[in-house]
Design a protein around this motif. Structure first.
Motif, PDB file in Angstrom:
ATOM      1  N   ALA B 147       0.825  -1.215   0.000  1.00  0.00           N
ATOM      2  CA  ALA B 147       0.000   0.000   0.000  1.00  0.00           C
ATOM      3  C   ALA B 147       0.858   1.264   0.000  1.00  0.00           C
ATOM      4  O   ALA B 147       0.460   2.284  -0.554  1.00  0.00           O
ATOM      5  CB  ALA B 147      -0.934  -0.013   1.207  1.00  0.00           C
ATOM      6  N   TYR B 150       2.286   3.197  -3.657  1.00  0.00           N
ATOM      7  CA  TYR B 150       1.496   3.908  -4.669  1.00  0.00           C
ATOM      8  C   TYR B 150       2.271   5.079  -5.280  1.00  0.00           C
ATOM      9  O   TYR B 150       2.256   5.287  -6.493  1.00  0.00           O
ATOM     10  CB  TYR B 150       0.182   4.428  -4.070  1.00  0.00           C
ATOM     11  CG  TYR B 150      -0.972   3.465  -4.244  1.00  0.00           C
ATOM     12  CD1 TYR B 150      -1.666   3.411  -5.451  1.00  0.00           C
ATOM     13  CD2 TYR B 150      -1.373   2.621  -3.222  1.00  0.00           C
ATOM     14  CE1 TYR B 150      -2.735   2.544  -5.625  1.00  0.00           C
ATOM     15  CE2 TYR B 150      -2.435   1.740  -3.381  1.00  0.00           C
ATOM     16  CZ  TYR B 150      -3.115   1.710  -4.584  1.00  0.00           C
ATOM     17  OH  TYR B 150      -4.160   0.844  -4.761  1.00  0.00           O
ATOM     18  N   ARG B 257      -1.964  -5.054  -6.439  1.00  0.00           N
ATOM     19  CA  ARG B 257      -2.440  -4.984  -5.061  1.00  0.00           C
ATOM     20  C   ARG B 257      -3.182  -6.236  -4.614  1.00  0.00           C
ATOM     21  O   ARG B 257      -3.317  -6.477  -3.408  1.00  0.00           O
ATOM     22  CB  ARG B 257      -3.345  -3.751  -4.890  1.00  0.00           C
ATOM     23  CG  ARG B 257      -2.623  -2.437  -5.071  1.00  0.00           C
ATOM     24  CD  ARG B 257      -1.738  -2.133  -3.862  1.00  0.00           C
ATOM     25  NE  ARG B 257      -2.523  -1.876  -2.668  1.00  0.00           N
ATOM     26  CZ  ARG B 257      -2.316  -2.500  -1.495  1.00  0.00           C
ATOM     27  NH1 ARG B 257      -1.382  -3.417  -1.374  1.00  0.00           N
ATOM     28  NH2 ARG B 257      -3.058  -2.209  -0.455  1.00  0.00           N
ATOM     29  N   ASP B 265      -8.317  -0.483  -0.556  1.00  0.00           N
ATOM     30  CA  ASP B 265      -7.774   0.807  -1.013  1.00  0.00           C
ATOM     31  C   ASP B 265      -8.878   1.742  -1.499  1.00  0.00           C
ATOM     32  O   ASP B 265      -8.749   2.962  -1.390  1.00  0.00           O
ATOM     33  CB  ASP B 265      -6.771   0.604  -2.161  1.00  0.00           C
ATOM     34  CG  ASP B 265      -5.488  -0.071  -1.695  1.00  0.00           C
ATOM     35  OD1 ASP B 265      -5.261  -0.138  -0.474  1.00  0.00           O
ATOM     36  OD2 ASP B 265      -4.725  -0.547  -2.571  1.00  0.00           O
ATOM     37  N   ARG B 268      -9.702   3.171   1.758  1.00  0.00           N
ATOM     38  CA  ARG B 268      -8.626   3.737   2.577  1.00  0.00           C
ATOM     39  C   ARG B 268      -7.816   4.816   1.867  1.00  0.00           C
ATOM     40  O   ARG B 268      -7.287   5.711   2.498  1.00  0.00           O
ATOM     41  CB  ARG B 268      -7.673   2.615   3.010  1.00  0.00           C
ATOM     42  CG  ARG B 268      -8.278   1.700   4.060  1.00  0.00           C
ATOM     43  CD  ARG B 268      -7.312   0.592   4.425  1.00  0.00           C
ATOM     44  NE  ARG B 268      -7.816  -0.172   5.551  1.00  0.00           N
ATOM     45  CZ  ARG B 268      -7.263  -1.315   5.973  1.00  0.00           C
ATOM     46  NH1 ARG B 268      -6.213  -1.807   5.347  1.00  0.00           N
ATOM     47  NH2 ARG B 268      -7.764  -1.956   7.001  1.00  0.00           N
ATOM     48  N   ARG B 269      -7.638   4.662   0.562  1.00  0.00           N
ATOM     49  CA  ARG B 269      -6.827   5.641  -0.179  1.00  0.00           C
ATOM     50  C   ARG B 269      -7.355   5.795  -1.602  1.00  0.00           C
ATOM     51  O   ARG B 269      -6.655   5.521  -2.597  1.00  0.00           O
ATOM     52  CB  ARG B 269      -5.346   5.229  -0.178  1.00  0.00           C
ATOM     53  CG  ARG B 269      -5.048   3.778  -0.461  1.00  0.00           C
ATOM     54  CD  ARG B 269      -3.601   3.392  -0.203  1.00  0.00           C
ATOM     55  NE  ARG B 269      -3.331   3.244   1.215  1.00  0.00           N
ATOM     56  CZ  ARG B 269      -3.648   2.162   1.940  1.00  0.00           C
ATOM     57  NH1 ARG B 269      -4.234   1.123   1.384  1.00  0.00           N
ATOM     58  NH2 ARG B 269      -3.371   2.119   3.229  1.00  0.00           N
ATOM     59  N   VAL B 273      -5.657   5.407  -5.605  1.00  0.00           N
ATOM     60  CA  VAL B 273      -6.140   4.438  -6.602  1.00  0.00           C
ATOM     61  C   VAL B 273      -6.451   5.172  -7.910  1.00  0.00           C
ATOM     62  O   VAL B 273      -6.026   4.746  -8.989  1.00  0.00           O
ATOM     63  CB  VAL B 273      -7.395   3.689  -6.096  1.00  0.00           C
ATOM     64  CG1 VAL B 273      -7.983   2.809  -7.194  1.00  0.00           C
ATOM     65  CG2 VAL B 273      -7.063   2.855  -4.860  1.00  0.00           C
TER      66      VAL B 273
END
Lengths: 205, 450
Positions: B147, B150, B257, B265, B268-269, B273
């Motif tokens: 993670a 990225y 991933r 993701d 979370r982010r 992405v």
């Protein structure tokens, strides 16, 4: 506060959910109250999944939230409360197939819905299913397979567990599995997703 | 066979580029067609395919197959031999092609097993390698990019692919992680220092492995040419698969991933992405176009995975999956290559989103799996050709009558007006021969336009 925890989980507020669970415990809530809230949240998510309002990301994230909450609740549990289980289920991806994602989601949803699940993993030989049914006394077997190469191992596994115990019910599911393959394998039911697996198992429990 | 693009290529419109590529692909000129029958078959089959792509009525519905291990199983060989024993694989494939009344090239999973051994490939397991020779090759799900990587991916996806991802999934190429930047090529005094960066023994090992691996691929090309001498030269079966690409979200989600990682993701982010999939679009386009350039077959297949019904909501599909897939499709089509989407699973919830997105007309192909074909015809029929949907389960567990009925219904619903080709909904690894015959015969008998 338990309603807040339920909302945080169902709204996918990961950090808030974990913080709320910690806060509940800090303020003297019993571990079972926290876990009950989690279970209620999962019921809501399960219903939304069935209605097509929530999907794989939500199931996976909810599972992640639950395991984080379970980790902080665990030290507070004096003794494991003997929870009444609905029944025992043996689950695995059949011989030759190494896919685990969908199988893992089925295992998780069965577990959260009150079943005692024995997860045999992937590429499970027929004999291993038979041994597990024998050892656990499970009356329900779930066979997963993503590829068409799963068709024959599913058929062989179904025949073998039914030869051991004709009362055992078998459900099948996965990418290229459908009613036609259910019939081909001699299984009792085909489930298109994890909630279908739960509904089928509840019908048999 | 590679085509040299004309000098004025950059001045051509996408339609002109497509027509130029289709003309080169379908012309018998320069192809190793050795009999008048081969020329006739080749000409009819390519014309039929182009008619369907262009949304015209062909002479009859083109009949395609997506073949996996079934070719090996049918011919008494096995998937392991298709990876390791070229003469047996070639003989088995020829037997398959001669025994069935097919009209396009049918490869099966004929792969250079030695290549994956030499590279120490870990992303898949394959028959005769870690799997029994009777099993099919399978993907090994995992988190091959963490993670916190990225930003590195987004900063330079090509470098990430070479220096970080490849060493993780190909044990013999670990040394690629130490390959220096090529920035130093610009000034004479810099060059020696740049080259000094190639001194590490693992880097030498990696380059040695690449050269040997390339040799293995060239041998395998030679074996394919032997096969083509029969399937193309004698039988006139054109190839319809020029290359591959992937939806950027699937590249990130399947291979980097992993399913669990990408799904979390998205919560979370999400910004990472989105930035990552956008950065991957040029690579995805280049992959599809480059392979079509090399092969001279202007069709690039995109197997679609994580955008299927049930995987995510329509809102997330519109946010995370579709915009960069659309950009990839448009970018490939812009270069006159036909993106052929292999739409695995169901896409019933996505048809409207795609149909309303303004993709170019008569420039894409869609192979559906478990999607309602009447809906697909209604929503795609005016702008794109469709096929697929004959269930893998029916090939294995059905009867010839059942599969014949299924094909008849599909032809009734989808064939009127053209723009339809017959195809299974999934790769055929398991089947009964009589069902494959019934599938082919029913469409030949009933799919006639004039």
């Amino acid at each position: 506060m338990s309603q807040q925890l339920i909302n945080a989980i169902t709204e996918m507020q990961e950090e808030e959910a974990v913080a709320l669970a910690q806060q509940m415990l800090d303020e003297g809530a019993s571990p079972s109250a926290v876990l009950d809230a989690c279970k209620q949240a999962m019921d809501v998510i399960g219903q939304r999944f069935e209605k097509g309002e929530c999907f794989i990301p939500e199931l996976i994230l909810a599972g992640e939230m639950l395991s984080q909450v379970a980790k902080i609740v665990k030290p507070h549990i004096q003794q494991e409360a003997a929870e009444k289980k609905l029944g025992k289920v043996v689950v695995g991806t059949v011989a030759g197939d190494i896919h685990d994602i969908a199988k893992d989601i089925v295992v998780f949803m069965l577990d959260i819905n009150g079943f005692e699940v024995t997860d045999l993993g992937v590429d499970v030989p027929v004999a291993k299913f038979v041994e597990a049914v024998k050892a656990t006394g499970a009356k329900i077997v779930g066979l997963s397979g993503f590829l068409t190469l799963a068709y024959d191992p599913m058929k062989e596994t179904t025949a073998a567990v039914k030869a051991l115990d004709p009362e055992v019910k078998v459900m099948v599911g996965g990418g290229q599995i459908d009613e036609q393959i259910r019939e081909y394998t001699g299984a009792d039911a085909y489930g298109k997703d994890a909630m279908a697996a739960v509904a089928i198992a509840k019908g048999w429990a | 066979m590679a085509n040299t693009l004309p000098d004025n290529w950059n001045k051509l419109t996408p339609e002109q580029k497509l027509d130029w590529r289709l003309a080169a692909w379908s012309s018998p000129e320069g192809k190793p067609l050795n009999t008048p029958q081969a020329v006739a078959n080749f000409t009819a089959a390519t014309r039929r395919y182009i008619d369907v792509l262009k949304l015209r009525e062909p002479d009859r519905v083109p009949r395609t197959l997506i073949l996996g291990d079934y070719v090996a199983h049918y011919a008494g060989s096995n998937p392991g031999e298709f990876f390791y024993d070229y003469p047996k694989a070639i003989a088995a494939t020829i037997k398959f092609c001669k025994d069935f009344d097919i009209e396009y090239g049918a490869g099966g999973n004929f792969m250079p097993g030695k290549l994956f051994d030499r590279l120490g490939y870990r992303l898949y397991r394959w028959p005769g390698g870690a799997l029994a020779p009777t099993q099919g090759f399978q993907f090994v799900e995992g988190e091959y990019m963490t993670a916190d990587e990225y930003d590195a991916l987004i900063a330079d996806p090509e470098s990430f692919a070479m220096r970080v991802f490849t060493p993780r999934v190909m044990g013999a190429l670990g040394g690629l992680g130490m390959v220096p930047s090529f920035f130093g090529t610009v000034e004479l005094p810099f060059v020696p220092f740049m080259l000094a960066g190639f001194s590490a023994p693992p880097t030498h090992e990696a380059f040695k492995a690449l050269l040997e691996a390339n040799q293995i691929v060239l041998e395998w090309f030679g074996a394919n040419a032997q096969l083509g001498a029969v399937t193309m030269g004698e039988m006139g079966l054109p190839g319809t698969m020029g290359g591959f690409s992937k939806a950027p979200f699937d590249y990130l989600g399947d291979s980097l991933r992993g399913t669990r990682g990408i799904m979390m993701d998205m919560y979370r982010r999400p910004a990472k992405v989105l930035a990552a999939v956008e950065r991957l679009v040029p690579m995805a386009i280049q992959m599809g176009v480059g392979a079509a350039n090399g092969s001279g077959t202007p069709f690039a297949m995109l197997p679609l995975h994580k955008g299927a019904d049930g995987f995510m909501s329509n809102a997330d599909f519109k946010k995370f999956y579709w915009p960069t897939l659309k950009a990839t499709i448009e970018g490939i089509a812009q270069e006159g290559v036909v993106p052929m989407m292999f739409v695995e699973g169901g896409y019933n919830q996505r048809l409207d989103i795609i149909a309303e997105s303004g993709l170019p007309k008569a420039a894409t192909m869609w192979i559906f799996d478990q999607t309602d074909m009447a809906q697909a015809k209604a929503k795609f029929g005016s702008w794109a050709c469709i096929g697929g949907n004959v269930p893998a389960s029916l090939f294995k567990a059905g009867t010839p009558e059942q599969i014949g009925d299924y094909v008849k219904k599909l032809v009734d619903v989808c064939a009127p007006g053209g723009g339809f080709f017959l195809s299974p909904g999934a790769v055929l690894d398991q089947a009964k021969a009589e069902n494959v015959h019934a599938y082919l015969k029913t469409a030949k008998d009933l799919g006639v336009y004039r």
